[in-house]
Design a protein around this motif. Sequence first.
Motif, PDB file in Angstrom:
ATOM      1  N   GLN A 191      -0.343  15.181 -14.370  1.00 16.37           N
ATOM      2  CA  GLN A 191      -0.305  16.771 -13.677  1.00 16.37           C
ATOM      3  C   GLN A 191       0.663  17.282 -15.112  1.00 16.37           C
ATOM      4  N   GLN A 192       1.681  17.439 -14.164  1.00 16.80           N
ATOM      5  CA  GLN A 192       2.784  18.569 -14.884  1.00 16.80           C
ATOM      6  C   GLN A 192       3.107  18.478 -16.188  1.00 16.80           C
ATOM      7  N   LEU A 193       2.540  16.997 -17.002  1.00 18.72           N
ATOM      8  CA  LEU A 193       3.347  16.851 -18.005  1.00 18.72           C
ATOM      9  C   LEU A 193       2.111  17.320 -18.799  1.00 18.72           C
ATOM     10  N   ARG A 194       0.530  16.959 -18.099  1.00 19.07           N
ATOM     11  CA  ARG A 194      -0.870  17.142 -18.648  1.00 19.07           C
ATOM     12  C   ARG A 194      -0.570  16.101 -20.095  1.00 19.07           C
ATOM     13  N   ARG A 195      -0.256  14.874 -19.916  1.00 21.38           N
ATOM     14  CA  ARG A 195      -0.199  13.650 -20.850  1.00 21.38           C
ATOM     15  C   ARG A 195      -1.045  12.460 -20.040  1.00 21.38           C
ATOM     16  N   PRO A 196      -1.803  11.611 -21.013  1.00 19.84           N
ATOM     17  CA  PRO A 196      -2.371  10.022 -19.660  1.00 19.84           C
ATOM     18  C   PRO A 196      -1.148   9.191 -20.249  1.00 19.84           C
ATOM     19  N   ALA A 197      -0.732   8.662 -19.033  1.00 14.82           N
ATOM     20  CA  ALA A 197       0.174   7.577 -18.976  1.00 14.82           C
ATOM     21  C   ALA A 197      -0.290   7.168 -18.205  1.00 14.82           C
ATOM     22  N   VAL A 198       0.648   5.609 -18.237  1.00 14.65           N
ATOM     23  CA  VAL A 198       0.206   4.443 -17.104  1.00 14.65           C
ATOM     24  C   VAL A 198       1.578   4.033 -16.225  1.00 14.65           C
ATOM     25  N   THR A 199       1.602   3.715 -15.156  1.00 18.94           N
ATOM     26  CA  THR A 199       3.449   2.995 -14.751  1.00 18.94           C
ATOM     27  C   THR A 199       3.870   1.678 -15.903  1.00 18.94           C
ATOM     28  N   GLY A 200       4.671   2.006 -16.685  1.00 20.32           N
ATOM     29  CA  GLY A 200       5.188   1.298 -16.392  1.00 20.32           C
ATOM     30  C   GLY A 200       6.378  -0.601 -15.658  1.00 20.32           C
ATOM     31  N   ARG A 201       6.838   0.782 -15.292  1.00 22.15           N
ATOM     32  CA  ARG A 201       7.419   0.091 -14.356  1.00 22.15           C
ATOM     33  C   ARG A 201       7.801   1.035 -12.866  1.00 22.15           C
ATOM     34  N   LEU A 202       7.999   0.828 -11.585  1.00 24.72           N
ATOM     35  CA  LEU A 202       7.511   1.513  -9.895  1.00 24.72           C
ATOM     36  C   LEU A 202       8.579   0.192  -9.260  1.00 24.72           C
ATOM     37  N   GLU A 203      10.000   1.398  -8.712  1.00 26.30           N
ATOM     38  CA  GLU A 203      10.636   0.466  -7.423  1.00 26.30           C
ATOM     39  C   GLU A 203      10.368   1.288  -6.240  1.00 26.30           C
ATOM     40  N   THR A 204      10.332   0.234  -5.221  1.00 25.59           N
ATOM     41  CA  THR A 204      10.349   0.783  -4.078  1.00 25.59           C
ATOM     42  C   THR A 204      11.969   0.835  -3.012  1.00 25.59           C
ATOM     43  N   ASP A 205      12.401   1.853  -2.045  1.00 23.33           N
ATOM     44  CA  ASP A 205      12.629   1.290  -1.399  1.00 23.33           C
ATOM     45  C   ASP A 205      12.611   1.995  -0.233  1.00 23.33           C
TER      46      ASP A 205
ATOM     47  N   LEU B  80      11.228   6.431   2.459  1.00 22.60           N
ATOM     48  CA  LEU B  80      10.840   5.042   1.469  1.00 22.60           C
ATOM     49  C   LEU B  80      11.151   6.259   0.124  1.00 22.60           C
ATOM     50  N   ARG B  81      12.027   5.720  -0.489  1.00 24.73           N
ATOM     51  CA  ARG B  81      12.081   6.385  -1.987  1.00 24.73           C
ATOM     52  C   ARG B  81      11.433   5.155  -3.255  1.00 24.73           C
ATOM     53  N   ALA B  82      10.983   6.069  -4.196  1.00 28.19           N
ATOM     54  CA  ALA B  82      11.045   5.621  -4.879  1.00 28.19           C
ATOM     55  C   ALA B  82      11.357   5.882  -6.389  1.00 28.19           C
ATOM     56  N   ARG B  83      10.979   5.186  -7.421  1.00 28.40           N
ATOM     57  CA  ARG B  83      11.483   5.355  -9.367  1.00 28.40           C
ATOM     58  C   ARG B  83      10.526   4.901 -10.352  1.00 28.40           C
TER      59      ARG B  83
ATOM     60  N   LEU C 130       1.249  -1.618  -0.485  1.00 21.05           N
ATOM     61  CA  LEU C 130      -0.146   0.319   0.652  1.00 21.05           C
ATOM     62  C   LEU C 130       1.215   1.292   0.106  1.00 21.05           C
ATOM     63  N   LEU C 131       1.850   1.104   0.169  1.00 20.86           N
ATOM     64  CA  LEU C 131       3.301   2.138   0.945  1.00 20.86           C
ATOM     65  C   LEU C 131       4.098   2.543  -1.231  1.00 20.86           C
ATOM     66  N   ALA C 132       3.173   0.692  -1.338  1.00 15.05           N
ATOM     67  CA  ALA C 132       3.946   1.587  -2.741  1.00 15.05           C
ATOM     68  C   ALA C 132       3.165   2.476  -3.777  1.00 15.05           C
TER      69      ALA C 132
ATOM     70  N   GLU D  50       0.633   6.492  -6.952  1.00 18.73           N
ATOM     71  CA  GLU D  50      -0.949   7.086  -7.037  1.00 18.73           C
ATOM     72  C   GLU D  50       0.510   8.775  -7.251  1.00 18.73           C
ATOM     73  N   ALA D  51       1.173   8.968  -6.295  1.00 16.89           N
ATOM     74  CA  ALA D  51       2.104  10.532  -6.219  1.00 16.89           C
ATOM     75  C   ALA D  51       2.825  10.802  -7.808  1.00 16.89           C
ATOM     76  N   LEU D  52       3.290   9.625  -7.892  1.00 15.56           N
ATOM     77  CA  LEU D  52       3.890  10.408  -9.274  1.00 15.56           C
ATOM     78  C   LEU D  52       3.220   9.914 -10.571  1.00 15.56           C
ATOM     79  N   GLY D  53       1.749   9.428 -10.637  1.00 18.15           N
ATOM     80  CA  GLY D  53       1.246   9.398 -11.946  1.00 18.15           C
ATOM     81  C   GLY D  53       0.468  10.622 -12.072  1.00 18.15           C
ATOM     82  N   VAL D  54       0.430  11.539 -10.527  1.00 15.30           N
ATOM     83  CA  VAL D  54      -0.029  12.678 -10.426  1.00 15.30           C
ATOM     84  C   VAL D  54       0.927  13.624 -11.006  1.00 15.30           C
ATOM     85  N   THR D  55       2.038  13.509 -10.583  1.00 15.56           N
ATOM     86  CA  THR D  55       2.943  14.278 -11.279  1.00 15.56           C
ATOM     87  C   THR D  55       3.010  13.742 -12.627  1.00 15.56           C
ATOM     88  N   VAL D  56       3.103  13.372 -12.850  1.00 18.46           N
ATOM     89  CA  VAL D  56       3.602  13.193 -14.745  1.00 18.46           C
ATOM     90  C   VAL D  56       1.563  13.734 -15.147  1.00 18.46           C
TER      91      VAL D  56
END
Length: 193
Positions: free
Chosen positions: A95-109, A151-154, A80-82, A87-93
């Motif tokens: 809202q800031q790029l204003r392009r529809p995008a989906v997560t291809g890869r997510l890594e979390t420390d 946490l950190r995520a990319r 759930l933390l991931a 979600e936060a990174l989806g909003v970043t992409v």
Amino acid sequence: MSRVPPPWPPVEVETAHRHPDAPPPGTKFGPHYAHCFGCGDEVEHGLHLQTEAGEGTAIHAQFTVTEAHQGAPGLAHGGLLACAFDEALGVTVGQQLRRPAVTGRLETDFLAPVPVGSTLHIVGTLDGIAGRKVYASAEGRLDAPDGPLALRARALFVIVDFRHFVEHGRAEDLRAVAENPSLLRQSRFDINP
Ligand SMILES: CCCCC/C=C\C/C=C\C/C=C\C/C=C\CCCC(=O)SCCNC(=O)CCNC(=O)[C@H](O)C(C)(C)COP(=O)(O)OP(=O)(O)OC[C@H]1O[C@@H](n2cnc3c(N)ncnc32)[C@H](O)[C@@H]1OP(=O)(O)O
């Protein structure tokens, strides 16, 4: 295993610029879809992630860990933390790029346990763009914007056409949106490349 992460972004990228129509810093976004587990206001035990535009390509997000989010007794479930970072990174992409995008890869420390009752303060930013590939990363701190790093995520997001959602979404949910467009809480989301 080494704790040194591989280079990021992993490919040569161009700078990802904030779209000229991206909302100014301080703008609160609200949920993008009523039934989104990450932000939806109609999901009782969802994360209810709150998001706000920051400076540059940054997004600030917060979510409070409830009893419904446990993995071990009194501690947040890692998945759930991931999800909060997805979600936060989806909003970043989005809202800031204003392009529809989906997560291809997510890594979390996962750097520190996150107890029930804590509020995670997440800051996400765009790290670069290569064709349809958008790289973004985030950090999450406990209970304050300058609290302990937990946490950190990319992530890699892939820009898609809106048809992606129409072609792959379950018919009854798409019908529900067609009948009640306000389920997409940000219906003004426009795509200007
Ligand atoms: C009517 C409904 C409309 C609804 C829209 C509503 C609102 C939008 C509003 C606001 C947005 C705001 C917030 C959003 C917030 C949160 C959302 C959370 C995000 C998610 O939760 S979203 C769900 C999980 N997500 C998926 O459900 C994706 C499943 N997946 C696929 O759908 C395909 O897999 C896809 C499309 C990813 C790619 O498929 P494809 O065929 O289009 O393109 P392709 O495969 O060629 O990949 C292109 C280049 O990306 C590289 N690449 C791809 N995947 C990679 C990987 N894993 N690792 C390394 N590189 C990878 C390739 O290597 C290639 O690279 P290269 O170009 O260099 O060759």
